[in-house]
Design an enzyme around this catalytic site. Structure first.
Site, PDB file in Angstrom:
ATOM      1  N   ARG A 248       0.811  -1.230   0.000  1.00  0.00           N
ATOM      2  CA  ARG A 248       0.000   0.000   0.000  1.00  0.00           C
ATOM      3  C   ARG A 248       0.836   1.269   0.000  1.00  0.00           C
ATOM      4  O   ARG A 248       0.407   2.327   0.433  1.00  0.00           O
ATOM      5  CB  ARG A 248      -0.966   0.026   1.187  1.00  0.00           C
ATOM      6  CG  ARG A 248      -2.000  -1.061   1.109  1.00  0.00           C
ATOM      7  CD  ARG A 248      -3.198  -0.765   1.977  1.00  0.00           C
ATOM      8  NE  ARG A 248      -4.109  -1.887   1.886  1.00  0.00           N
ATOM      9  CZ  ARG A 248      -3.998  -2.981   2.622  1.00  0.00           C
ATOM     10  NH1 ARG A 248      -3.047  -3.065   3.522  1.00  0.00           N
ATOM     11  NH2 ARG A 248      -4.829  -3.965   2.458  1.00  0.00           N
TER      12      ARG A 248
ATOM     13  N   LYS B 206       3.811  11.926 -10.600  1.00  0.00           N
ATOM     14  CA  LYS B 206       2.963  11.094 -11.455  1.00  0.00           C
ATOM     15  C   LYS B 206       3.723   9.815 -11.786  1.00  0.00           C
ATOM     16  O   LYS B 206       4.836   9.874 -12.319  1.00  0.00           O
ATOM     17  CB  LYS B 206       2.653  11.821 -12.768  1.00  0.00           C
ATOM     18  CG  LYS B 206       1.473  12.747 -12.697  1.00  0.00           C
ATOM     19  CD  LYS B 206       1.060  13.124 -14.114  1.00  0.00           C
ATOM     20  CE  LYS B 206       0.042  14.210 -14.133  1.00  0.00           C
ATOM     21  NZ  LYS B 206      -0.302  14.614 -15.505  1.00  0.00           N
TER      22      LYS B 206
ATOM     23  N   GLU C  22      11.377  19.276 -23.887  1.00  0.00           N
ATOM     24  CA  GLU C  22      10.685  19.621 -22.632  1.00  0.00           C
ATOM     25  C   GLU C  22      11.316  20.881 -22.023  1.00  0.00           C
ATOM     26  O   GLU C  22      10.616  21.712 -21.447  1.00  0.00           O
ATOM     27  CB  GLU C  22      10.763  18.472 -21.614  1.00  0.00           C
ATOM     28  CG  GLU C  22      10.170  17.146 -22.082  1.00  0.00           C
ATOM     29  CD  GLU C  22       8.638  17.072 -22.028  1.00  0.00           C
ATOM     30  OE1 GLU C  22       7.987  18.085 -21.725  1.00  0.00           O
ATOM     31  OE2 GLU C  22       8.111  15.968 -22.311  1.00  0.00           O
TER      32      GLU C  22
ATOM     33  N   LYS D 113       8.734  23.388 -12.747  1.00  0.00           N
ATOM     34  CA  LYS D 113       7.811  22.260 -12.542  1.00  0.00           C
ATOM     35  C   LYS D 113       7.353  22.228 -11.087  1.00  0.00           C
ATOM     36  O   LYS D 113       6.165  22.025 -10.801  1.00  0.00           O
ATOM     37  CB  LYS D 113       8.453  20.936 -12.947  1.00  0.00           C
ATOM     38  CG  LYS D 113       7.490  19.768 -12.744  1.00  0.00           C
ATOM     39  CD  LYS D 113       7.485  18.731 -13.814  1.00  0.00           C
ATOM     40  CE  LYS D 113       6.332  17.746 -13.584  1.00  0.00           C
ATOM     41  NZ  LYS D 113       6.464  16.530 -14.368  1.00  0.00           N
TER      42      LYS D 113
ATOM     43  N   GLU E 248      -3.479  17.944 -10.741  1.00  0.00           N
ATOM     44  CA  GLU E 248      -3.967  18.397 -12.048  1.00  0.00           C
ATOM     45  C   GLU E 248      -5.475  18.614 -12.116  1.00  0.00           C
ATOM     46  O   GLU E 248      -6.191  17.951 -12.854  1.00  0.00           O
ATOM     47  CB  GLU E 248      -3.510  17.420 -13.148  1.00  0.00           C
ATOM     48  CG  GLU E 248      -3.621  18.079 -14.524  1.00  0.00           C
ATOM     49  CD  GLU E 248      -2.874  17.344 -15.622  1.00  0.00           C
ATOM     50  OE1 GLU E 248      -1.838  16.723 -15.339  1.00  0.00           O
ATOM     51  OE2 GLU E 248      -3.340  17.426 -16.771  1.00  0.00           O
TER      52      GLU E 248
ATOM     53  N   ARG F 161      -1.869  22.686 -13.577  1.00  0.00           N
ATOM     54  CA  ARG F 161      -0.851  21.715 -13.985  1.00  0.00           C
ATOM     55  C   ARG F 161      -0.979  21.356 -15.472  1.00  0.00           C
ATOM     56  O   ARG F 161      -0.020  20.902 -16.097  1.00  0.00           O
ATOM     57  CB  ARG F 161      -0.919  20.456 -13.101  1.00  0.00           C
ATOM     58  CG  ARG F 161       0.276  19.526 -13.298  1.00  0.00           C
ATOM     59  CD  ARG F 161       0.386  18.454 -12.218  1.00  0.00           C
ATOM     60  NE  ARG F 161       1.449  17.517 -12.564  1.00  0.00           N
ATOM     61  CZ  ARG F 161       2.015  16.668 -11.720  1.00  0.00           C
ATOM     62  NH1 ARG F 161       1.633  16.619 -10.479  1.00  0.00           N
ATOM     63  NH2 ARG F 161       2.981  15.854 -12.133  1.00  0.00           N
TER      64      ARG F 161
ATOM     65  N   ASN G  11       1.241  20.466 -20.268  1.00  0.00           N
ATOM     66  CA  ASN G  11       0.906  19.673 -21.454  1.00  0.00           C
ATOM     67  C   ASN G  11       0.940  20.478 -22.740  1.00  0.00           C
ATOM     68  O   ASN G  11       0.435  20.033 -23.772  1.00  0.00           O
ATOM     69  CB  ASN G  11      -0.485  19.047 -21.288  1.00  0.00           C
ATOM     70  CG  ASN G  11      -0.499  18.002 -20.199  1.00  0.00           C
ATOM     71  OD1 ASN G  11       0.468  17.255 -20.033  1.00  0.00           O
ATOM     72  ND2 ASN G  11      -1.565  17.971 -19.422  1.00  0.00           N
TER      73      ASN G  11
ATOM     74  N   HIS H 172       1.339  18.817 -26.065  1.00  0.00           N
ATOM     75  CA  HIS H 172       1.213  17.380 -25.826  1.00  0.00           C
ATOM     76  C   HIS H 172      -0.047  16.765 -26.423  1.00  0.00           C
ATOM     77  O   HIS H 172      -0.069  15.572 -26.690  1.00  0.00           O
ATOM     78  CB  HIS H 172       1.274  17.081 -24.325  1.00  0.00           C
ATOM     79  CG  HIS H 172       2.679  17.076 -23.787  1.00  0.00           C
ATOM     80  ND1 HIS H 172       3.522  18.158 -23.903  1.00  0.00           N
ATOM     81  CD2 HIS H 172       3.401  16.112 -23.145  1.00  0.00           C
ATOM     82  CE1 HIS H 172       4.690  17.859 -23.341  1.00  0.00           C
ATOM     83  NE2 HIS H 172       4.644  16.632 -22.877  1.00  0.00           N
TER      84      HIS H 172
ATOM     85  N   HIS I 252       0.972  13.639 -28.308  1.00  0.00           N
ATOM     86  CA  HIS I 252       0.521  12.290 -27.930  1.00  0.00           C
ATOM     87  C   HIS I 252      -0.196  11.623 -29.090  1.00  0.00           C
ATOM     88  O   HIS I 252      -0.040  10.420 -29.325  1.00  0.00           O
ATOM     89  CB  HIS I 252      -0.423  12.357 -26.723  1.00  0.00           C
ATOM     90  CG  HIS I 252       0.288  12.599 -25.425  1.00  0.00           C
ATOM     91  ND1 HIS I 252      -0.309  13.234 -24.362  1.00  0.00           N
ATOM     92  CD2 HIS I 252       1.543  12.295 -25.017  1.00  0.00           C
ATOM     93  CE1 HIS I 252       0.552  13.313 -23.349  1.00  0.00           C
ATOM     94  NE2 HIS I 252       1.686  12.755 -23.727  1.00  0.00           N
TER      95      HIS I 252
ATOM     96  N   HIS J  85       9.183  10.621 -27.570  1.00  0.00           N
ATOM     97  CA  HIS J  85       8.209  11.541 -26.994  1.00  0.00           C
ATOM     98  C   HIS J  85       8.623  13.004 -27.247  1.00  0.00           C
ATOM     99  O   HIS J  85       7.812  13.828 -27.687  1.00  0.00           O
ATOM    100  CB  HIS J  85       8.077  11.270 -25.494  1.00  0.00           C
ATOM    101  CG  HIS J  85       7.209  12.245 -24.777  1.00  0.00           C
ATOM    102  ND1 HIS J  85       5.842  12.276 -24.945  1.00  0.00           N
ATOM    103  CD2 HIS J  85       7.508  13.253 -23.914  1.00  0.00           C
ATOM    104  CE1 HIS J  85       5.341  13.251 -24.211  1.00  0.00           C
ATOM    105  NE2 HIS J  85       6.331  13.862 -23.571  1.00  0.00           N
TER     106      HIS J  85
END
Ligand SMILES: NC(=O)c1ccc[n+]([C@@H]2O[C@H](COP(=O)([O-])OP(=O)(O)OC[C@H]3O[C@@H](n4cnc5c(N)ncnc54)[C@H](O)[C@@H]3O)[C@@H](O)[C@H]2O)c1
Ligand SMILES: [Zn+2]
Length: 371
Positions: A123, A145, A187, A229, A239, A243, A247, A250, A254, A267
């Protein structure tokens, strides 16, 4: 060269990012400050483990820890259920307990996988990020994340689980292949566009030095990206709003990755194309001066990144379809992050399919922006 520290302020989940050359040698000492158990597991990929595994293990052992080394094959395919299961089994075999911790040694793939293992094993246990790619140092290792991919899509299973510490070893970037380094720069440039016009200007003037991987400059650049960041994540950890600005570029990026098959573009390359398209849309819909859209495109091109993509009509339809499937899209409306000017973006701007197609067509025709 002194080590730089960036603090990520998140109440009881706060942590520090240490940035410096040969930082890996101090891994054990830094971990000793966290008051955790002696048993830990270093999760890495074969390529990174071959180069840096011994140093990481030696540093941990010298500080009194009992580390086990777990490796997975390099590449995106390792961010899946198979490697996740293998990691759980090995942690159980090594008898890691609730006070044990995990060290993620590698790029974003290892960071996301090892972080998800840490978020879920017993956990949730503590974890430490030791990012070894530029992309991971400026982006994926910070912010909490973590997650894995399913056959149905990337990052579909995940959690928010903040690391207890991030250690960016700038010397590890020496061995990074040029293509991977450039992908990380996509980035880096993004942070300038979304948050800091001065930083963007600095990247423009110092790009050749950055491409030579000058240590002092890299230290400043990695630190500034981490600060930005951290600032964004501090204001919106999970987010619900702000946040989303991370992106920028992106949504299209993506979709290009998905439509062209993962692996065709790195990427960073896909979001380079995506950011140039977003700059074009920003000029059309958000008041970004055309001259600034050109500056954005030029910087990506000078960094050796793609600014355009050849799309057949079938591919174009695929890219648009993939954009609608993006988990950040709600309903039929595709929401974009667009720039008002370099250093200032706005999120949640609905863009209709026609404009997107136009931006994509523009990309398909030429890599120079039309005014
Ligand atoms: N969690 C987040 O917030 C977040 C943000 C951005 C990206 N990501 C994820 O990050 C992943 C991409 O990360 P990446 O670009 O670091 O790719 P990666 O982890 O696949 O690393 C790229 C390649 O470089 C090699 N490598 C790593 N460090 C090296 C070094 N120092 N020297 C030589 N080779 C080295 C690796 O073995 C690999 O082959 C994606 O899965 C993406 O979804 C996550
Ligand atoms: Zn990204």
């Amino acid at each position: 060269m002194p080590v730089r520290t960036v603090d990520v302020g998140l109440d009881d989940r706060s942590y520090s990012i240490f940035i410096g050359p040969n930082a890996l040698a101090s891994l054990g000492n830094h971990c000793a400050g966290l008051q955790l158990g002696r048993r830990c597991a270093v999760i890495s990929d074969h390529t990174v483990a071959r180069r840096y595994g011994k140093r990481a293990m030696a540093s941990l052992q010298a500080a009194g820890f009992l580390p086990a080394l777990l490796t997975v094959p390099p590449g995106e395919a390792s961010k899946g259920l198979k490697c996740l299961q293998a990691c759980y089994d090995q942690l159980a075999a090594q008898r890691l307990d609730r006070r044990s911790f995990i060290v993620a040694l590698g790029g974003g793939v290892v960071g996301d996988l090892a972080g998800f293992v840490a978020a879920t094993y017993l956990r949730g246990i503590a974890f430490v990020q030791v990012p070894t790619t530029l992309l991971a140092q400026v982006d994926s290792s910070v912010g909490g994340k973590v997650g894995i991919n399913l056959k149905a899509g990337k990052n579909l299973v995940g959690a928010f689980h903040q690391p207890r510490l991030v250690l960016c070893d700038l010397s590890a970037l020496n061995s990074l292949p040029a293509r991977e380094f450039r992908a990380g720069l996509a980035e880096v440039i993004k942070y300038g566009i979304i948050y800091d016009a001065t930083f963007f200007g600095r990247l423009e003037s110092q790009l050749p030095k950055l491409l030579r991987r000058d240590k002092r400059l890299l230290m400043d650049v990695v630190a500034r990206c981490c600060e930005i960041k951290a600032d964004v994540v501090r204001q919106d950890e999970t987010e619900t709003g702000l946040r989303a600005i991370l992106n920028f570029g992106h949504t299209i990026g993506h979709a290009i990755e998905a439509a062209c098959g993962y692996g065709a573009y790195l990427h960073g390359e896909a979001i380079s194309i995506g950011q140039v398209a977003a700059a074009r849309l920003s000029a059309e819909l958000c008041g970004l001066p055309v001259a600034d859209a050109r500056r954005i495109e030029n910087l990506f091109v000078r960094a050796g990144l793609p600014a355009s993509i050849k799309l057949t009509s079938v591919r174009r339809a695929k890219v648009l379809g993939a954009m609608r499937l993006d988990k950040k899209v709600s309903g039929d409306e595709i929401k974009f992050v667009l720039a008002r000017r370099i250093g200032e973006v706005q999120f949640g701007i609905p863009v209709n399919a026609k404009s997107i197609e136009r931006a994509l067509c523009g990309l398909a025709r030429a890599s120079t922006l039309s005014s």
